[in-house]
Design a protein around this motif. Structure first.
Motif, PDB file in Angstrom:
ATOM      1  N   MET A 126      43.298 -27.341  45.949  1.00 20.33           N
ATOM      2  CA  MET A 126      42.279 -26.843  47.106  1.00 20.33           C
ATOM      3  C   MET A 126      42.654 -25.630  47.590  1.00 20.33           C
TER       4      MET A 126
ATOM      5  N   ARG B  62      34.264 -23.378  42.581  1.00 23.34           N
ATOM      6  CA  ARG B  62      33.718 -24.200  43.735  1.00 23.34           C
ATOM      7  C   ARG B  62      33.707 -25.643  43.085  1.00 23.34           C
TER       8      ARG B  62
ATOM      9  N   ALA C 174      39.419 -25.382  54.970  1.00 26.97           N
ATOM     10  CA  ALA C 174      39.938 -25.953  53.877  1.00 26.97           C
ATOM     11  C   ALA C 174      41.362 -25.614  54.150  1.00 26.97           C
TER      12      ALA C 174
ATOM     13  N   VAL D 298      30.440 -26.173  51.642  1.00 27.79           N
ATOM     14  CA  VAL D 298      30.633 -25.341  50.482  1.00 27.79           C
ATOM     15  C   VAL D 298      29.481 -25.589  49.843  1.00 27.79           C
ATOM     16  N   LEU D 299      28.954 -26.740  49.738  1.00 23.43           N
ATOM     17  CA  LEU D 299      27.817 -26.865  49.068  1.00 23.43           C
ATOM     18  C   LEU D 299      26.650 -26.382  49.175  1.00 23.43           C
TER      19      LEU D 299
ATOM     20  N   GLY E 186      33.384 -30.022  52.403  1.00 24.48           N
ATOM     21  CA  GLY E 186      32.542 -30.109  51.228  1.00 24.48           C
ATOM     22  C   GLY E 186      31.177 -29.617  51.342  1.00 24.48           C
TER      23      GLY E 186
ATOM     24  N   LEU F 155      35.629 -28.388  45.166  1.00 29.52           N
ATOM     25  CA  LEU F 155      35.003 -29.836  45.704  1.00 29.52           C
ATOM     26  C   LEU F 155      35.736 -30.987  45.151  1.00 29.52           C
TER      27      LEU F 155
ATOM     28  N   LEU G 240      39.061 -31.274  47.386  1.00 26.80           N
ATOM     29  CA  LEU G 240      38.416 -31.851  48.764  1.00 26.80           C
ATOM     30  C   LEU G 240      38.451 -33.284  48.796  1.00 26.80           C
ATOM     31  N   THR G 241      37.742 -33.564  47.657  1.00 24.13           N
ATOM     32  CA  THR G 241      37.307 -35.271  47.742  1.00 24.13           C
ATOM     33  C   THR G 241      38.747 -35.825  47.341  1.00 24.13           C
TER      34      THR G 241
ATOM     35  N   ALA H 252      37.331 -33.091  55.624  1.00 27.06           N
ATOM     36  CA  ALA H 252      37.067 -32.595  54.185  1.00 27.06           C
ATOM     37  C   ALA H 252      35.682 -32.876  53.819  1.00 27.06           C
ATOM     38  N   LEU H 253      34.948 -34.039  54.265  1.00 31.81           N
ATOM     39  CA  LEU H 253      33.656 -34.020  54.005  1.00 31.81           C
ATOM     40  C   LEU H 253      32.723 -33.103  54.580  1.00 31.81           C
TER      41      LEU H 253
END
Length: 492
Positions: A131, A91, A34, A198-199, A195, A95, A98-99, A191-192
């Motif tokens: 971010m 978090r 990121a 991280v999830l 994400g 996220l 990032l979106t 970015a996706l």
């Protein structure tokens, strides 16, 4: 390349990693990526600027806002981004950032004209400001003090340097082979992917709740935007055009409102008592000048190499790699140099290298060759920037009270971005006002005066050099609570 840095102020107290993270290595990789993306996006656009100008038929003022829009939003919202991460959960905020970054990048790539591109770049900067501190705060919280944190921050620093180098190279490769929109398209899948990492690797952090200084963030961002717009429009539309004084008045009024709000705010974005300290005031001013110098250099250098020397975007990228590499090497070697010279003398030396390198670059003629005309100033500039950024931050943080180190670091990084935004606008105004009018047979119509731009950047570096000699950087001496880099001394 000088790049945006997340403020340390967002980091909370160190806590054991077990409650929050399931796969530490995977999580660090995602968080560092990121940061890599934020750094990459601030450097990848520079080499592509001439291609963007031709593709969208932008004026010099409009082109400057492709860079300045990002810087203004990033600088104005950077400290607020760290606070948002604490209030709403780190978090979740990461996220969301990032979106938003992926969506703004896609809009940049699809932009049909200059205003849409500038608007999308502003959105990118705002998303990056959310971010970067959220990702760093997670790293600082999950990795406790000691070897684990040192290794994690080593990865973080290495990724930041690699992002600058990759941005220089990819900017030329993508804009020459696939077209300039691809410098933004590349952000979307990255970015996706980040994400998703991280999830699966970072569990949700509890939100601390509380308030945040949204009024301070809005007014400081309006102040920077108004001042930058006024300076750029002064040379583009004229200093007597209605938009110019209106923008300048807006900027000054917003700045006054920001100061008034911060004096009364229960949790101010920028505590004014901290800014009033002589050492920090001088360090922030030097960092502001360095940010202006770096933003101006990397804005005008690709135009000089492509429009004047006739280099392709790819060749421009390859020939700028010595700057990126020496910036990275300078940052890594800075502690060793300071251990010998002392931080203050090391800073003065670095700023002298930078000023000389920029003045040397300004003397390059339209037929300069890389080896005998550009390599020398490139190496001086890279070494000067790479070490100076480290030393200014070190001197600013030294002597901070316990618990203030993160705040001071955030203020210094914000000064760097503010300097980049307003300083770039000033250098664009200088280059445009002294440039070549359209219709004289020069390539691409109106040409900015690149010699004046490089000399202006050299003057900014020289001013920073003079400030580095002031006694304010001697006192107060650093405390045990906030030591300098290992082995360093404050003076000679």
């Amino acid at each position: 390349m000088p790049v945006p840095s997340a403020p340390g102020g967002a980091a909370g107290p160190a806590t054991p990693p077990a409650p929050h993270i399931t796969r530490r290595g995977l999580a660090l990789a995602g968080l560092a990526t990121a940061q890599f993306m934020v750094v990459l996006d601030s450097s990848i656009v520079n080499v592509a600027l001439p291609s963007i100008r031709r593709g969208l038929d932008l004026t010099p003022a409009q082109l400057s806002w492709v860079v300045d829009g990002y810087l203004v939003a990033f600088a104005g919202l950077l400290l607020l981004g760290g606070r948002l991460a604490d209030v709403f959960g780190r978090r979740a905020v990461l996220l969301g950032g990032l979106t938003a970054f992926a969506a703004a990048s896609a809009l940049c790539a699809l932009a049909p004209n200059g205003p849409v591109l500038v608007g999308a770049r502003i959105a990118q900067g705002a998303a990056g400001a959310v971010m970067a501190p959220a990702a760093l705060s997670i790293v600082m919280t999950l990795f406790p003090d000691g070897p684990d944190r040192a290794r994690a921050l080593g990865v973080w620093g290495g990724v930041s340097g690699a992002g600058g180098i990759a941005g220089v190279l990819l900017g030329g490769v993508l804009s020459q082979t696939l077209g300039w929109p691809w410098i933004f398209v590349i952000n979307v899948p990255v970015a996706l992917a980040v994400g998703a990492v991280v999830l699966v690797s970072v569990r949700p952090f509890p939100a601390a709740g509380g308030s945040f200084d949204i009024a301070g963030a809005v007014t400081v961002t309006l102040a920077m935007a108004g001042l930058a717009l006024g300076v750029v429009m002064g040379s583009d539309a004229g200093w007597t055009a209605p938009v110019t004084p209106a923008a300048l008045v807006l900027g000054l009024a917003a700045l006054a409102a920001f100061v008034a709000l911060e004096r009364r705010a229960a949790r101010p974005l920028v505590p004014l008592r901290v800014l009033a300290r002589p050492r920090l005031a001088v360090a922030n001013t030097i960092m502001l000048l360095l940010g202006a110098t770096a933003a101006g250099l990397f804005y005008f250098l690709p135009q000089y190499q492509q429009n004047v020397l006739g280099m392709s975007p790819l060749t421009t990228s390859l020939t700028q790699l010595p700057i990126a590499l020496t910036i990275t090497a300078g940052g890594l070697l800075a502690p060793r140099v300071a251990a010998v010279l002392g931080v203050r003398l090391a800073l003065t030396t670095a700023l002298a290298w930078l000023a000389v390198g920029l003045a040397w670059l300004a003397r390059a003629d339209p037929h300069a060759r890389f080896l005998d005309g550009l390599l020398g100033p490139f190496l001086l500039i890279g070494a000067g920037l790479g070490t100076a950024f480290v030393y200014v931050t070190t001197l600013a943080v030294a002597g901070s009270a316990p618990g203030e180190t993160g705040l001071v670091s955030g203020l210094v990084n914000t000064a760097r971005q503010m300097g980049g935004a307003v300083g770039l606008a000033a250098l664009v105004a200088l280059a445009t006002a002294t440039g070549t009018p359209a219709g004289t047979g020069t390539p691409a119509g109106h040409q900015p005066n690149l010699t004046a731009a490089f000399l202006g950047a050299a003057a900014l570096a020289a001013t920073a050099l003079l400030l580095s000699l002031t006694s304010a950087l001697h006192h107060p001496a650093p405390t045990a609570a906030s030591p300098l880099l290992p082995g360093q001394r404050t003076s000679t």
